[in-house]
Write a protein that holds these residues in place. Structure first.
Motif, PDB file in Angstrom:
ATOM      1  N   MET A 128       0.848  -1.190   0.000  1.00  0.00           N
ATOM      2  CA  MET A 128       0.000   0.000   0.000  1.00  0.00           C
ATOM      3  C   MET A 128       0.889   1.247   0.000  1.00  0.00           C
ATOM      4  N   SER A 129       0.632   2.191  -0.913  1.00  0.00           N
ATOM      5  CA  SER A 129       1.459   3.387  -1.045  1.00  0.00           C
ATOM      6  C   SER A 129       1.226   4.334   0.125  1.00  0.00           C
ATOM      7  N   ASP A 130       2.177   5.269   0.320  1.00  0.00           N
ATOM      8  CA  ASP A 130       2.042   6.252   1.391  1.00  0.00           C
ATOM      9  C   ASP A 130       0.792   7.105   1.199  1.00  0.00           C
ATOM     10  N   LEU A 131       0.497   7.454  -0.066  1.00  0.00           N
ATOM     11  CA  LEU A 131      -0.682   8.281  -0.352  1.00  0.00           C
ATOM     12  C   LEU A 131      -1.964   7.542   0.024  1.00  0.00           C
ATOM     13  N   ALA A 132      -2.011   6.257  -0.292  1.00  0.00           N
ATOM     14  CA  ALA A 132      -3.192   5.453   0.057  1.00  0.00           C
ATOM     15  C   ALA A 132      -3.349   5.352   1.573  1.00  0.00           C
ATOM     16  N   ILE A 133      -2.212   5.230   2.288  1.00  0.00           N
ATOM     17  CA  ILE A 133      -2.248   5.182   3.755  1.00  0.00           C
ATOM     18  C   ILE A 133      -2.794   6.490   4.313  1.00  0.00           C
ATOM     19  N   ILE A 134      -2.328   7.610   3.781  1.00  0.00           N
ATOM     20  CA  ILE A 134      -2.784   8.927   4.256  1.00  0.00           C
ATOM     21  C   ILE A 134      -4.281   9.095   4.003  1.00  0.00           C
ATOM     22  N   LYS A 135      -4.755   8.654   2.831  1.00  0.00           N
ATOM     23  CA  LYS A 135      -6.193   8.742   2.524  1.00  0.00           C
ATOM     24  C   LYS A 135      -7.010   7.919   3.522  1.00  0.00           C
ATOM     25  N   LYS A 136      -6.513   6.726   3.859  1.00  0.00           N
ATOM     26  CA  LYS A 136      -7.230   5.873   4.811  1.00  0.00           C
ATOM     27  C   LYS A 136      -7.266   6.517   6.197  1.00  0.00           C
ATOM     28  N   MET A 137      -6.172   7.177   6.570  1.00  0.00           N
ATOM     29  CA  MET A 137      -6.147   7.843   7.872  1.00  0.00           C
ATOM     30  C   MET A 137      -7.108   9.031   7.899  1.00  0.00           C
ATOM     31  N   LEU A 138      -7.163   9.790   6.809  1.00  0.00           N
ATOM     32  CA  LEU A 138      -8.066  10.942   6.757  1.00  0.00           C
ATOM     33  C   LEU A 138      -9.529  10.502   6.789  1.00  0.00           C
ATOM     34  N   MET A 139      -9.795   9.274   6.299  1.00  0.00           N
ATOM     35  CA  MET A 139     -11.170   8.764   6.335  1.00  0.00           C
ATOM     36  C   MET A 139     -11.647   8.530   7.773  1.00  0.00           C
ATOM     37  N   LEU A 140     -10.708   8.484   8.711  1.00  0.00           N
ATOM     38  CA  LEU A 140     -11.093   8.318  10.116  1.00  0.00           C
ATOM     39  C   LEU A 140     -11.908   9.507  10.623  1.00  0.00           C
ATOM     40  N   PHE A 141     -11.753  10.671   9.943  1.00  0.00           N
ATOM     41  CA  PHE A 141     -12.465  11.878  10.365  1.00  0.00           C
ATOM     42  C   PHE A 141     -13.891  11.947   9.806  1.00  0.00           C
ATOM     43  N   LYS A 142     -14.213  11.055   8.876  1.00  0.00           N
ATOM     44  CA  LYS A 142     -15.494  11.151   8.165  1.00  0.00           C
ATOM     45  C   LYS A 142     -16.713  11.194   9.091  1.00  0.00           C
TER      46      LYS A 142
END
Length: 567
Positions: free
Chosen positions: A1-15
Motif C-alpha cells: 500500500m502506497s504512502d498516499l493510500a495510507i494517508i487517505k485511509k487515515m483521513l477517512m477516520l475523520f469522516k
C-alpha cells in the motif's frame, strides 16, 4: 500500500465527525483573519501613535489588539475542546475495531506471536496514528488563509522585501524533505526494534523460572541490553534529527529577520519605509514562514506516523474466520459429529492429520489418545473450527460444520484446553461469565469440583490468569466454568494434568453423573478416566491406529505399551 493510500485511509477516520471538523476549521479561519489585523494595528501604533505622539491612537489600537487576543483565546478553547473530543473518539473507534478484529482472526496467528508483542504493537500504532488529530496538523492544514493574507501584507508594505522572504521557502522545503525521509526510516526501525524488545520481555517473564534454575540470567541480560541499546539508539537519533529540523527552521527565521532589519533600516533611513512598516513586515513574515514551515513539516510528521499506520492496516487485513449464515443448530435433531477422510497440514506441506475418519455419536463419551505431536489437539481445533480441513469433511448432524454461523456453532461447545485462561475477576465471575447463577448453584458446583475452600469466598479476585491459585485450583476452576454452562458437547484437552488421583476419579464421576447425557470428547491417558469412555480413538503420526473400547485397548498389548508410555 502506497504512502498516499495510507494517508487517505487515515483521513477517512475523520469522516464520522464532519460537523465537528467543520467547526474546528471555521474557528481556525476566524482566528487567522483576526490575527492578520494585528500587524496593521501595530503599524498604526508606531507610525500614527508613538512617532506622532497621538495617545488616542495608541490607546484605541492597543484596546483592539487586546480584544482580538481575548476573542482569539475563546475561539481556541472552543476549537481545542472539539478537536480533543474528535481525537478521543477516533482513538476509541480504532481500539474497538482492533478488539472486534482480534475476535474474528484465525487462531493460528496467536500461536505465532505473543500477547505482549500484539498488545505493544497495537498500543504504539494507535498512539502514532491518532497524532493526525493533534493540534499541529490541524493548524498546518488551516493556515492557507494565513499564508495568503501574510503574503498580501508583505507585498503591500514592500514588494522587494516580500520577494526576499519568498526565496527562502524552496530551500526550507528541500531541507525538510531530506529530514522526513530519514525520519521515516528511523520510525520503521523503531517499530521493528520495539516489537523485538516486547517479544523478549514476554519471553523473559514467561521463562523466569527456567532463567533462575538454569542460571542463564547473564546471557538473557546481555540479550536484553543489546535490544534495549538498539532501541534507545534509534530514539536518540530521532530526537537529534528533530533538533536539527527545528534548528534549521529557527536559523532561517532569524536569518530572514536579520536581513529585513538590516535592509529595512537602510530603506527607513532613505524614507522608503516607516518604522511601523518594518515592525508590521516582521510580524507578517511569521504569518507566512511559520505556517509554511508547519505545512512543509506535515511530511516530516507523517513520516513518523505512516510506518505505524501501515502495520496496523496490514493487521486489519490478516485473515479472519469464515462466517456463514445457514441452518440453525437448535433445529438439528441428531447432534453426531462425523470426520470423513480429513487431511490437515499446519504449513501446507507436511500433513499433521491424514485420512482421518471416525464418528462421535450424540451422548457418547470419547477419549483421544496419542503421543506428543500426534495431532490430538489439532483434531479438537478442527472440531471447534479454529482450523479448516485441507481435504475431507467434518459434519454435525449431517451438515458441514463450515456451513453454520461460527458464533452459533461454537455456542454448542464447552472447552477446557491445555492453555486455558482465567480472568482477573472473582471466582464467581470466572464461573458465570456474565450469566446469572444463584449462590446455591455456585456453592454446589464448587463442591462438585472439590473447591469447597472457596464456597464462602467466591467473590475473591484470583489475579491475572488465576495467579493467586495453585495449578490444581486453576484447573478445577476452569472445569467448574465449563460444567456450569449447559452445552451439548464438552471438550477436555488434558484437563487432569495438574490433578491428583483422587481428583481424577472425582472428575470421572462428574462427567458420568453430572454430564451423563452430554457428548464428551477428552484427550487423556489416565486409566481412571479411560475405563469410563464409550470409545477410544488412538492417533499416531497424524493417522488413526485404532478406534475401540477400553477393553479393546487393554487387549492390544503393543498399542497399550505405546500410548501409556507417554503418561
Amino acid at each position: 500500500m502506497s504512502d498516499l493510500a495510507i494517508i487517505k485511509k487515515m483521513l477517512m477516520l475523520f469522516k464520522p465527525y464532519k460537523k465537528s471538523m467543520l467547526i474546528v476549521f471555521s474557528c481556525l479561519i476566524v482566528s487567522t483573519i483576526l490575527n492578520l489585523l494585528i500587524p496593521l494595528l501595530v503599524k498604526s501604533i508606531f507610525d500614527e501613535g508613538l512617532i506622532k505622539q497621538n495617545f488616542q491612537t495608541v490607546f484605541l489600537c492597543s484596546l483592539i489588539i487586546f480584544s482580538i487576543t481575548l476573542i482569539d483565546r475563546i475561539i481556541d478553547i472552543v476549537k481545542e475542546n472539539l478537536r480533543s473530543n474528535v481525537k478521543a473518539k477516533i482513538t476509541n473507534a480504532i481500539n474497538m475495531k482492533v478488539y472486534h478484529h482480534i475476535h474474528k482472526m484465525k487462531i493460528a496467528y496467536f500461536n505465532k506471536i505473543s500477547s505482549t508483542e500484539i498488545t505493544n504493537n497495537v498500543r504504539v500504532d494507535i498512539e502514532n496514528i491518532t497524532k493526525i488529530a493533534d493540534n499541529s496538523i490541524f493548524y498546518a492544514f488551516s493556515q492557507v488563509l494565513s499564508i495568503a493574507g501574510g503574503i498580501v501584507g508583505l507585498f503591500i508594505i514592500n514588494w522587494k522585501l516580500a520577494m526576499l522572504v519568498l526565496m527562502f521557502i524552496p530551500f526550507k522545503f528541500f531541507i525538510v524533505k531530506i529530514f522526513a525521509k530519514i525520519r521515516k526510516n528511523y520510525a520503521k526501525l523503531f517499530l521493528d526494534q520495539y516489537s523485538e524488545l516486547s517479544r523478549l520481555y514476554d519471553e523473559i517473564i514467561n521463562g523466569i523460572r527456567e532463567i533462575k534454575i538454569f542460571g542463564i540470567f547473564k546471557m538473557k541480560k546481555n540479550e536484553f541490553e543489546s535490544e534495549l541499546s538498539k532501541l534507545t539508539n534509534t530514539e536518540k537519533k530521532t530526537s537529534v534529527l528533530s533538533s536539527w529540523n527545528n534548528a534549521s527552521e529557527l536559523i532561517m527565521m532569524q536569518l530572514i529577520t536579520v536581513l529585513i532589519y538590516i535592509i529595512g533600516a537602510r530603506m527607513t533611513f532613505n524614507s522608503e519605509l516607516t518604522v511601523g512598516s518594518i515592525v508590521a513586515f516582521v510580524t507578517y513574515i511569521s504569518y507566512v514562514t511559520i505556517p509554511i514551515s508547519a505545512i512543509i513539516n506535515i511530511g516530516y510528521l507523517f513520516s513518523g506516523i505512516i510506518p505505524s499506520a501501515k502495520r496496523l492496516f496490514n493487521f486489519f487485513q490478516l485473515p479472519i474466520e469464515e462466517c456463514t449464515l445457514n441452518p440453525k443448530i437448535e433445529n438439528i435433531k441428531n447432534k453426531s459429529i462425523l470426520f470423513h477422510n480429513v487431511y490437515y497440514s499446519h504449513d501446507g506441506r507436511q500433513p499433521t492429520l491424514e485420512n482421518i475418519t471416525f464418528s462421535i455419536l450424540e451422548g457418547e463419551k470419547v477419549a483421544v489418545m496419542g503421543t506428543n505431536g500426534s495431532g490430538k489437539t489439532t483434531l479438537l481445533d478442527l472440531i471447534l473450527r479454529f482450523h479448516k480441513p485441507d481435504k475431507g469433511t467434518i459434519t454435525l448432524g449431517g451438515v458441514d460444520i463450515g456451513d453454520y454461523d461460527i458464533d452459533t456453532y461454537r455456542s454448542f461447545f464447552a472447552l477446557v484446553s491445555q492453555r486455558f485462561s482465567l480472568f482477573n475477576k472473582s471466582i464467581k465471575e470466572n464461573i458465570c461469565l456474565h450469566s446469572d447463577f444463584s449462590e446455591e448453584s455456585i456453592n454446589k458446583l464448587l463442591e462438585d469440583v472439590q473447591l469447597p475452600e472457596f464456597i464462602d469466598y467466591f467473590n475473591m479476585k484470583i489475579g491475572t490468569n488465576g495467579a493467586e491459585l495453585s495449578g490444581g485450583q486453576r484447573q478445577k476452576l476452569a472445569l467448574a466454568r465449563a460444567i456450569s454452562h449447559d452445552k451439548h458437547i464438552y471438550i477436555f484437552d488434558e484437563t487432569t494434568s495438574n490433578l491428583d488421583v483422587i481428583s481424577e476419579i472425582n472428575f470421572a464421576n462428574l462427567i458420568n453423573e453430572r454430564l451423563g447425557e452430554k457428548t464428551i470428547i477428552i484427550v487423556t491417558h489416565k486409566p481412571e478416566i479411560l475405563k469410563y469412555m464409550d470409545k477410544i480413538i488412538v492417533i499416531e503420526n497424524g493417522e488413526i491406529l485404532q478406534v475401540g473400547t477400553y477393553k479393546d485397548l487393554m487387549n492390544n498389548n503393543k498399542l497399550q505399551m505405546n500410548v501409556f508410555s507417554v503418561s
